[in-house]
Motif scaffolding. Structure first.
Motif, PDB file in Angstrom:
ATOM      1  N   LEU A  99       0.895  -1.292   0.077  1.00 40.36           N
ATOM      2  CA  LEU A  99       0.131  -0.119  -0.049  1.00 40.36           C
ATOM      3  C   LEU A  99       1.018   1.277   0.054  1.00 40.36           C
ATOM      4  CD1 LEU A  99      -2.950  -1.025   2.447  1.00 40.36           C
ATOM      5  CD2 LEU A  99      -3.268  -0.235   0.222  1.00 40.36           C
ATOM      6  N   SER A 100       2.007   1.001   0.541  1.00 42.16           N
ATOM      7  CA  SER A 100       3.004   2.187   0.486  1.00 42.16           C
ATOM      8  C   SER A 100       3.176   2.749  -0.740  1.00 42.16           C
ATOM      9  CB  SER A 100       4.250   1.856   1.333  1.00 42.16           C
ATOM     10  OG  SER A 100       4.748   0.805   0.821  1.00 42.16           O
ATOM     11  N   LEU A 101       3.588   1.831  -1.737  1.00 43.31           N
ATOM     12  CA  LEU A 101       3.779   2.247  -2.922  1.00 43.31           C
ATOM     13  C   LEU A 101       2.348   2.616  -3.968  1.00 43.31           C
ATOM     14  CD1 LEU A 101       6.288  -0.723  -4.139  1.00 43.31           C
ATOM     15  CD2 LEU A 101       6.618   1.635  -4.425  1.00 43.31           C
ATOM     16  N   ILE A 102       1.460   1.964  -3.499  1.00 41.04           N
ATOM     17  CA  ILE A 102       0.183   2.201  -4.283  1.00 41.04           C
ATOM     18  C   ILE A 102      -0.437   3.508  -4.018  1.00 41.04           C
ATOM     19  CG2 ILE A 102      -2.255   1.670  -4.393  1.00 41.04           C
ATOM     20  CD1 ILE A 102      -1.695  -1.190  -3.757  1.00 41.04           C
ATOM     21  N   ILE A 103       0.045   4.138  -2.744  1.00 39.73           N
ATOM     22  CA  ILE A 103      -0.410   5.405  -2.107  1.00 39.73           C
ATOM     23  C   ILE A 103       0.824   6.386  -2.677  1.00 39.73           C
ATOM     24  CG2 ILE A 103      -0.728   7.025  -0.351  1.00 39.73           C
ATOM     25  CD1 ILE A 103      -1.982   4.620   1.024  1.00 39.73           C
ATOM     26  N   GLY A 104       2.048   5.912  -2.578  1.00 40.80           N
ATOM     27  CA  GLY A 104       3.023   6.984  -2.680  1.00 40.80           C
ATOM     28  C   GLY A 104       3.545   7.192  -4.006  1.00 40.80           C
ATOM     29  N   VAL A 105       3.444   6.333  -5.010  1.00 35.64           N
ATOM     30  CA  VAL A 105       3.953   6.649  -6.309  1.00 35.64           C
ATOM     31  C   VAL A 105       2.896   7.662  -6.978  1.00 35.64           C
ATOM     32  CG1 VAL A 105       4.183   5.824  -8.452  1.00 35.64           C
ATOM     33  CG2 VAL A 105       5.148   4.638  -6.618  1.00 35.64           C
ATOM     34  N   PRO A 106       1.496   7.422  -6.941  1.00 36.97           N
ATOM     35  CA  PRO A 106       0.718   8.579  -7.369  1.00 36.97           C
ATOM     36  C   PRO A 106       0.632   9.836  -6.841  1.00 36.97           C
ATOM     37  CG  PRO A 106      -0.564   6.484  -6.966  1.00 36.97           C
ATOM     38  CD  PRO A 106       0.764   6.274  -6.330  1.00 36.97           C
ATOM     39  N   LEU A 107       0.999   9.786  -5.458  1.00 35.56           N
ATOM     40  CA  LEU A 107       1.253  11.196  -4.887  1.00 35.56           C
ATOM     41  C   LEU A 107       2.588  11.720  -5.194  1.00 35.56           C
ATOM     42  CD1 LEU A 107       0.024  10.475  -1.082  1.00 35.56           C
ATOM     43  CD2 LEU A 107      -1.246  11.919  -2.937  1.00 35.56           C
ATOM     44  N   PHE A 108       3.626  10.884  -5.686  1.00 35.82           N
ATOM     45  CA  PHE A 108       4.711  11.589  -6.131  1.00 35.82           C
ATOM     46  C   PHE A 108       4.526  12.243  -7.439  1.00 35.82           C
ATOM     47  CE2 PHE A 108       8.046  10.634  -9.167  1.00 35.82           C
ATOM     48  CZ  PHE A 108       8.954  11.717  -8.558  1.00 35.82           C
ATOM     49  N   LEU A 109       3.588  11.615  -8.249  1.00 38.79           N
ATOM     50  CA  LEU A 109       3.371  12.375  -9.654  1.00 38.79           C
ATOM     51  C   LEU A 109       2.857  13.399  -9.434  1.00 38.79           C
ATOM     52  CD1 LEU A 109       2.780   8.949 -11.537  1.00 38.79           C
ATOM     53  CD2 LEU A 109       4.837  10.138 -11.530  1.00 38.79           C
ATOM     54  N   PHE A 110       1.807  13.535  -8.678  1.00 37.89           N
ATOM     55  CA  PHE A 110       0.904  14.701  -8.350  1.00 37.89           C
ATOM     56  C   PHE A 110       1.843  15.814  -7.623  1.00 37.89           C
ATOM     57  CE2 PHE A 110      -1.476  16.845  -5.036  1.00 37.89           C
ATOM     58  CZ  PHE A 110      -2.271  17.628  -6.051  1.00 37.89           C
ATOM     59  N   PHE A 111       2.606  15.577  -6.664  1.00 37.72           N
ATOM     60  CA  PHE A 111       3.456  16.754  -6.295  1.00 37.72           C
ATOM     61  C   PHE A 111       4.387  17.315  -7.086  1.00 37.72           C
ATOM     62  CE2 PHE A 111       2.734  14.242  -1.951  1.00 37.72           C
ATOM     63  CZ  PHE A 111       1.830  15.162  -1.715  1.00 37.72           C
ATOM     64  N   CYS A 112       4.696  16.413  -8.231  1.00 36.20           N
ATOM     65  CA  CYS A 112       5.760  16.929  -9.220  1.00 36.20           C
ATOM     66  C   CYS A 112       5.423  17.827 -10.170  1.00 36.20           C
ATOM     67  CB  CYS A 112       6.313  15.677  -9.974  1.00 36.20           C
ATOM     68  SG  CYS A 112       7.606  14.584  -9.370  1.00 36.20           S
ATOM     69  N   SER A 113       3.823  17.934 -10.129  1.00 30.14           N
ATOM     70  CA  SER A 113       3.312  18.993 -10.803  1.00 30.14           C
ATOM     71  C   SER A 113       3.204  20.254 -10.112  1.00 30.14           C
ATOM     72  CB  SER A 113       1.796  18.740 -11.250  1.00 30.14           C
ATOM     73  OG  SER A 113       0.995  18.280 -10.153  1.00 30.14           O
ATOM     74  N   TYR A 114       3.612  20.314  -8.905  1.00 29.77           N
ATOM     75  CA  TYR A 114       3.560  21.510  -8.121  1.00 29.77           C
ATOM     76  C   TYR A 114       4.972  22.011  -7.566  1.00 29.77           C
ATOM     77  CZ  TYR A 114      -1.582  21.312  -7.611  1.00 29.77           C
ATOM     78  OH  TYR A 114      -2.932  21.613  -7.898  1.00 29.77           O
ATOM     79  N   GLY A 115       5.965  21.053  -7.568  1.00 34.83           N
ATOM     80  CA  GLY A 115       7.167  21.257  -7.024  1.00 34.83           C
ATOM     81  C   GLY A 115       8.252  20.839  -7.839  1.00 34.83           C
ATOM     82  N   ASP A 116       9.534  20.683  -7.111  1.00 31.74           N
ATOM     83  CA  ASP A 116      10.648  20.403  -7.701  1.00 31.74           C
ATOM     84  C   ASP A 116      10.655  18.826  -7.707  1.00 31.74           C
ATOM     85  OD1 ASP A 116      13.728  19.259  -6.598  1.00 31.74           O
ATOM     86  OD2 ASP A 116      13.800  20.750  -8.379  1.00 31.74           O
ATOM     87  N   ILE A 117      11.198  18.131  -8.819  1.00 32.29           N
ATOM     88  CA  ILE A 117      11.283  16.759  -8.957  1.00 32.29           C
ATOM     89  C   ILE A 117      11.971  16.049  -8.056  1.00 32.29           C
ATOM     90  CG2 ILE A 117      11.397  14.795 -10.519  1.00 32.29           C
ATOM     91  CD1 ILE A 117      10.637  16.626 -12.854  1.00 32.29           C
ATOM     92  N   LEU A 118      13.203  16.535  -8.157  1.00 35.96           N
ATOM     93  CA  LEU A 118      14.294  16.146  -7.114  1.00 35.96           C
ATOM     94  C   LEU A 118      13.996  15.779  -5.371  1.00 35.96           C
ATOM     95  CD1 LEU A 118      17.068  14.652  -6.295  1.00 35.96           C
ATOM     96  CD2 LEU A 118      18.043  16.929  -6.491  1.00 35.96           C
ATOM     97  N   SER A 119      13.245  17.077  -5.121  1.00 38.02           N
ATOM     98  CA  SER A 119      12.875  17.179  -3.646  1.00 38.02           C
ATOM     99  C   SER A 119      11.795  16.176  -3.479  1.00 38.02           C
ATOM    100  CB  SER A 119      12.275  18.712  -3.409  1.00 38.02           C
ATOM    101  OG  SER A 119      11.825  18.774  -2.065  1.00 38.02           O
ATOM    102  N   ASN A 120      10.733  16.261  -4.399  1.00 35.30           N
ATOM    103  CA  ASN A 120       9.441  15.141  -4.249  1.00 35.30           C
ATOM    104  C   ASN A 120      10.257  13.556  -4.101  1.00 35.30           C
ATOM    105  OD1 ASN A 120       7.300  17.044  -3.863  1.00 35.30           O
ATOM    106  ND2 ASN A 120       7.681  17.652  -6.046  1.00 35.30           N
ATOM    107  N   LEU A 121      11.119  13.559  -5.229  1.00 36.26           N
ATOM    108  CA  LEU A 121      11.446  11.985  -5.072  1.00 36.26           C
ATOM    109  C   LEU A 121      12.111  11.736  -3.989  1.00 36.26           C
ATOM    110  CD1 LEU A 121      12.181   9.707  -6.979  1.00 36.26           C
ATOM    111  CD2 LEU A 121      14.348  10.929  -7.796  1.00 36.26           C
ATOM    112  N   LEU A 122      12.872  12.590  -3.380  1.00 33.67           N
ATOM    113  CA  LEU A 122      13.445  12.197  -2.142  1.00 33.67           C
ATOM    114  C   LEU A 122      12.532  12.010  -0.955  1.00 33.67           C
ATOM    115  CD1 LEU A 122      16.608  14.874  -2.018  1.00 33.67           C
ATOM    116  CD2 LEU A 122      16.841  12.300  -2.377  1.00 33.67           C
ATOM    117  N   TRP A 123      11.638  13.110  -0.932  1.00 39.29           N
ATOM    118  CA  TRP A 123      10.725  12.856   0.179  1.00 39.29           C
ATOM    119  C   TRP A 123       9.705  11.772   0.112  1.00 39.29           C
ATOM    120  CZ3 TRP A 123      10.573  14.638   4.843  1.00 39.29           C
ATOM    121  CH2 TRP A 123      11.076  15.764   5.167  1.00 39.29           C
ATOM    122  N   CYS A 124       9.023  11.403  -1.143  1.00 39.06           N
ATOM    123  CA  CYS A 124       8.223  10.591  -1.540  1.00 39.06           C
ATOM    124  C   CYS A 124       8.852   9.171  -1.329  1.00 39.06           C
ATOM    125  CB  CYS A 124       7.546  10.625  -2.693  1.00 39.06           C
ATOM    126  SG  CYS A 124       6.182  12.245  -2.884  1.00 39.06           S
TER     127      CYS A 124
END
Length: 208
Positions: A99-124
């Motif tokens: 579930l961590s991946l099922i939730i985390g990956v879509p959220l990562f893609l969503f956050f990338c539309s609002y912020g820095d890709i590298l930062s979101n990659l590290l955080w997510c």
């Protein structure tokens, strides 16, 4: 409201740093050392953000200073997870952990539309790894008896921490007003509570 939230988080992390440091000084436990590092890094990240808000009355333009501290704290939290877990727990098979991946990956893609890709990659990436380990650990702890079952409290608090972070980031994408009606305010309060709860949860896990 942002200043109040960040000040509360700074004070909570500073309190945790002091209490965890005292526990480490008394017990010389690696777990308390890692927890002290978690609190210390989080405190430094919050300190920069809070001082900037206090001095300039606006959100820091160069936020990587705080993010370095916060990401470092997440890394120490992950190491703490590993230290507290047993070999049996780490090898435990748990489908729910995905579930961590099922939730985390879509959220990562969503956050990338609002912020820095590298930062979101590290955080997510960190949130996915941490939540995966805690879901698996929680499932494993539920099957244990006696003191080993106490690990579930640690995993529950960690999952609440991850959920609060996700909720805070999501609300930040939609609500920008600085008032009590902003969900950011309440998710920040929840995150602050999770930071405080991590110390007693770790204490129960160490005792087990």
């Amino acid at each position: 409201m942002e200043l109040i939230n960040n000040l509360l988080q700074f004070l909570a992390a500073l309190l945790g740093f002091g209490l965890a440091g005292i526990r480490y000084w008394k017990k010389s436990s690696q777990a308390y050392f890692l927890l002290t590092c978690f609190y210390g890094c989080f405190t430094l990240g919050s300190l920069y953000w809070t001082l900037y808000l206090l001095l300039f009355s606006k959100t820091p333009q160069v936020f990587y200073v705080s993010e370095f501290g916060w990401i470092s704290s997440a890394i120490f939290l992950r190491i703490l997870q590993y230290t507290l877990s047993s070999g049996e727990e780490r090898s435990f098979k748990c489908n729910a952990a995905w579930l961590s991946l099922i939730i985390g990956v879509p959220l990562f893609l969503f956050f990338c539309s609002y912020g820095d890709i590298l930062s979101n990659l590290l955080w997510c990436g960190m949130m996915i790894i941490i939540s995966y380990s805690s879901i698996r650990g929680l499932a494993y702890a539920e099957k244990q008896i006696g003191c080993e079952k106490n690990m579930k409290y640690f995993h529950i608090v960690v999952l609440c921490y991850v959920a609060a972070e996700y909720a805070l980031w999501i609300s930040g994408c939609f609500w920008q007003n600085n008032s009590f009606l902003n969900p950011n305010f309440w998710f920040d309060i929840l995150l602050t509570c999770c930071i405080l709860w991590l110390l007693p949860a770790t204490r129960r896990a160490v005792v087990s």
